[in-house]
Design a protein around this motif. Structure first.
Motif, PDB file in Angstrom:
ATOM      1  N   GLN A  82      23.038  41.604  51.074  1.00 22.03           N
ATOM      2  CA  GLN A  82      22.834  40.202  51.424  1.00 22.03           C
ATOM      3  C   GLN A  82      23.389  39.243  50.364  1.00 22.03           C
ATOM      4  O   GLN A  82      23.419  38.030  50.579  1.00 22.03           O
ATOM      5  N   LEU A  83      23.810  39.803  49.215  1.00 22.49           N
ATOM      6  CA  LEU A  83      24.338  38.966  48.141  1.00 22.49           C
ATOM      7  C   LEU A  83      25.803  38.628  48.405  1.00 22.49           C
ATOM      8  O   LEU A  83      26.519  39.380  49.064  1.00 22.49           O
ATOM      9  N   PRO A  84      26.273  37.486  47.873  1.00 18.40           N
ATOM     10  CA  PRO A  84      27.713  37.180  47.949  1.00 18.40           C
ATOM     11  C   PRO A  84      28.530  38.251  47.242  1.00 18.40           C
ATOM     12  O   PRO A  84      28.056  38.896  46.303  1.00 18.40           O
ATOM     13  N   GLU A  85      29.745  38.439  47.675  1.00 21.25           N
ATOM     14  CA  GLU A  85      30.572  39.511  47.131  1.00 21.25           C
ATOM     15  C   GLU A  85      30.829  39.338  45.642  1.00 21.25           C
ATOM     16  O   GLU A  85      30.909  40.321  44.894  1.00 21.25           O
ATOM     17  N   THR A  86      30.928  38.103  45.187  1.00 26.91           N
ATOM     18  CA  THR A  86      31.171  37.871  43.749  1.00 26.91           C
ATOM     19  C   THR A  86      29.984  38.330  42.912  1.00 26.91           C
ATOM     20  O   THR A  86      30.155  38.970  41.874  1.00 26.91           O
ATOM     21  N   ILE A  87      28.779  38.017  43.378  1.00 29.77           N
ATOM     22  CA  ILE A  87      27.577  38.432  42.649  1.00 29.77           C
ATOM     23  C   ILE A  87      27.390  39.942  42.739  1.00 29.77           C
ATOM     24  O   ILE A  87      26.974  40.594  41.780  1.00 29.77           O
ATOM     25  N   SER A  90      29.562  41.618  40.199  1.00 27.38           N
ATOM     26  CA  SER A  90      29.024  41.444  38.843  1.00 27.38           C
ATOM     27  C   SER A  90      27.814  42.330  38.625  1.00 27.38           C
ATOM     28  O   SER A  90      27.625  42.899  37.538  1.00 27.38           O
ATOM     29  N   LEU A  91      26.970  42.468  39.649  1.00 33.09           N
ATOM     30  CA  LEU A  91      25.784  43.313  39.528  1.00 33.09           C
ATOM     31  C   LEU A  91      26.170  44.765  39.300  1.00 33.09           C
ATOM     32  O   LEU A  91      25.499  45.487  38.550  1.00 33.09           O
ATOM     33  N   ASP A  92      27.262  45.206  39.916  1.00 36.14           N
ATOM     34  CA  ASP A  92      27.709  46.589  39.738  1.00 36.14           C
ATOM     35  C   ASP A  92      28.040  46.899  38.284  1.00 36.14           C
ATOM     36  O   ASP A  92      27.928  48.060  37.853  1.00 36.14           O
ATOM     37  N   LYS A 161      36.763  41.329  37.834  1.00 37.12           N
ATOM     38  CA  LYS A 161      36.079  40.050  37.655  1.00 37.12           C
ATOM     39  C   LYS A 161      36.836  39.144  36.693  1.00 37.12           C
ATOM     40  O   LYS A 161      37.072  37.970  36.983  1.00 37.12           O
ATOM     41  N   TYR A 162      37.231  39.696  35.549  1.00 39.27           N
ATOM     42  CA  TYR A 162      37.897  38.868  34.541  1.00 39.27           C
ATOM     43  C   TYR A 162      39.388  38.693  34.850  1.00 39.27           C
ATOM     44  O   TYR A 162      39.951  37.622  34.605  1.00 39.27           O
ATOM     45  N   GLY A 163      40.023  39.766  35.379  1.00 38.71           N
ATOM     46  CA  GLY A 163      41.453  39.680  35.647  1.00 38.71           C
ATOM     47  C   GLY A 163      41.786  38.681  36.735  1.00 38.71           C
ATOM     48  O   GLY A 163      42.756  37.931  36.628  1.00 38.71           O
ATOM     49  N   PRO A 171      38.325  28.244  36.339  1.00 41.98           N
ATOM     50  CA  PRO A 171      37.212  28.082  35.400  1.00 41.98           C
ATOM     51  C   PRO A 171      35.886  28.316  36.114  1.00 41.98           C
ATOM     52  O   PRO A 171      35.745  28.054  37.312  1.00 41.98           O
ATOM     53  N   PRO A 172      34.866  28.846  35.418  1.00 44.00           N
ATOM     54  CA  PRO A 172      33.550  29.042  36.028  1.00 44.00           C
ATOM     55  C   PRO A 172      32.963  27.713  36.481  1.00 44.00           C
ATOM     56  O   PRO A 172      32.908  26.757  35.723  1.00 44.00           O
ATOM     57  N   ARG A 173      32.534  27.648  37.717  1.00 44.10           N
ATOM     58  CA  ARG A 173      31.966  26.425  38.264  1.00 44.10           C
ATOM     59  C   ARG A 173      30.448  26.387  38.188  1.00 44.10           C
ATOM     60  O   ARG A 173      29.847  25.367  38.449  1.00 44.10           O
ATOM     61  N   GLY A 174      29.847  27.488  37.884  1.00 43.89           N
ATOM     62  CA  GLY A 174      28.393  27.543  37.797  1.00 43.89           C
ATOM     63  C   GLY A 174      27.958  28.929  37.377  1.00 43.89           C
ATOM     64  O   GLY A 174      28.770  29.812  37.087  1.00 43.89           O
ATOM     65  N   SER A 175      26.640  29.115  37.336  1.00 46.32           N
ATOM     66  CA  SER A 175      26.107  30.397  36.894  1.00 46.32           C
ATOM     67  C   SER A 175      26.497  31.525  37.835  1.00 46.32           C
ATOM     68  O   SER A 175      26.685  32.665  37.409  1.00 46.32           O
ATOM     69  N   LYS A 176      26.645  31.235  39.121  1.00 46.64           N
ATOM     70  CA  LYS A 176      26.991  32.311  40.060  1.00 46.64           C
ATOM     71  C   LYS A 176      28.407  32.815  39.871  1.00 46.64           C
ATOM     72  O   LYS A 176      28.736  33.924  40.296  1.00 46.64           O
TER      73      LYS A 176
END
Length: 396
Positions: A82-87, A90-92, A161-163, A171-176
């Motif tokens: 149920q989480l967004p693919e970006t999160i 990162s969780l992995d 994630k970083y590449g 640039p990061p737009r927020g904590s997510k």
């Protein structure tokens, strides 16, 4: 250089997968030969029994790395999906970083055990004895490749994630969007669970740790292995930690499990003969046609064939591979279908608490009937209804 090493590991893992298939075929041939020699020729062939067990042990500990490379291990993704693919990506990073502890610990204790067995000259107690250290050595060898595969997934997730952000100059737009937030939250959750184990109620803390690891999307066998090790450490004594390797070895050192290839072959016969389809349709009429009826039917079929065969492992081997395409064909996601195929084993054998035995070992006062009642309601009603209602596609 890195790509060369990566391709070399891929080839080794592919070779291990082929070797595992060969071992399963050899194991099936040994079992057929034993049955034929005993019931037809009325004679016993010395060594076939022992060779069957040896093949099973080697297969069990050499195949996990290949299975992980194909992403075919069972995971509980009811929350992660149920989480967004970006999160999720990162969780992995945090999940596989913690997962690395399991093969490292298991491999280390198994290596010590194998070294001690070789130095003492311990042989297997069998008609065809071999140095026991050879069999035990399959555990650290398998753990080495499992560790390499976990590291590969960990590095791949970080590079993605970083590449991607560096390539696109986003640039990061927020904590997510920060790839460190999800792993940090996961690590904090692990620390909280360990603190509960150490300073509060050990049983409750261990139960929460098991659920936390499972629902984080960690492969089930790793989650149960880590929680079992934590149970040995906190519930019993730290000196019992070497028993992790011993318990893993003894769990598969059983002759009854050597019949698994023939159960899989029986499942193929059921599939080709369309017998299981008819049983499935019959039980669907009994359970109704609500959203989770097919999932409930899967467990009922597992219990039925377990009663026929007398083996929950055999019922899982025979039924799981056949039920997976049936469930996927009815619109359920592959992950949910695999999850319920694995529940065939657990629900067809009420005593299957081996994976988290330390949780219950010294606490038999807990009303097991109440536990099983809640568990039955969870796996047959609450969980499937939740999964099929969370997405337009069933259980996605």
């Amino acid at each position: 250089m890195i790509r060369i090493i990566d391709r070399a590991i891929d080839k080794v893992l592919s070779g291990m997968g082929v070797a595992a298939i060969v071992m399963m075929l050899i194991l099936a041939a040994f079992i057929v030969a034993q049955v034929f020699s005993r019931y037809v020729l009325n004679m016993h062939v010395v060594g076939l029994f022992d060779l069957s067990v040896y093949c099973l042990i080697a297969f069990t500990f050499l195949i996990p790395a290949y299975t992980l490379a194909k992403r075919e291990h069972v995971t509980v993704d009811v929350l992660v999906s149920q989480l967004p693919e970006t999160i999720r990506g990162s969780l992995d990073i945090g999940v596989y970083l913690v997962s690395l502890l399991f093969p490292l610990l298991l491999g280390w204790y198994a290596w010590q055990w194998a070294h001690d067995s070789f130095s003492r000259g311990v042989l297997t107690v069998a008609g065809l004895p071999i140095p026991k250290g050879i069999l035990i050595s399959t555990i650290p060898v398998g753990c080495i490749f499992l560790s390499l595969q976990i590291i590969r997934i960990f590095v791949k997730n970080i590079s993605l994630k970083y590449g991607y952000a560096r390539k696109r100059q986003i640039p990061p737009r927020g904590s997510k969007d920060n790839p460190l937030i999800a792993p940090l939250i996961f690590m904090i959750g692990i620390i909280i669970c360990l603190a509960m184990l150490r300073y509060m109620n050990t049983v409750v803390g261990l139960a929460i740790l098991v659920l936390f690891l499972l629902f984080s999307g960690m492969p089930v066998f790793i989650a149960l292995g880590l929680s079992g090790g934590a149970g040995l450490y906190f519930l019993i004594d730290p000196v019992t930690m070497p028993q992790v390797a011993t318990m893993a070895f003894k769990a598969v050192d059983k002759f009854s499990l050597t019949c698994l290839p023939l159960f899989v072959f029986a499942g193929i016969i059921l599939e080709r003969g369309k017998v299981l389809d008819k049983v499935f349709l019959m039980l669907e009429l009994l359970t109704g046609r609500f959203a989770s009826a097919s999932l409930v039917t899967t467990i009922l079929i597992g219990g039925f064939f377990c009663a026929v065969t007398g083996s929950s492992v055999g019922a899982t081997g025979a039924i799981a591979a056949v039920m997976l395409p049936l469930l996927v064909g009815r619109g359920y996601s592959k992950s949910l279908s695999k999850w319920y195929d694995c529940w065939i084993y657990y629900r067809s054998d009420y005593s299957s608490f081996h994976g988290i035995y330390p949780l219950w070992g010294n606490y038999r006062r807990i009303d097991r009937a109440a536990i099983h009642g809640w568990d039955w309601a969870w796996c047959t009603l609450v969980y499937p209804l939740y999964r099929v209602c969370c997405s337009p596609r069933r259980g996605e």
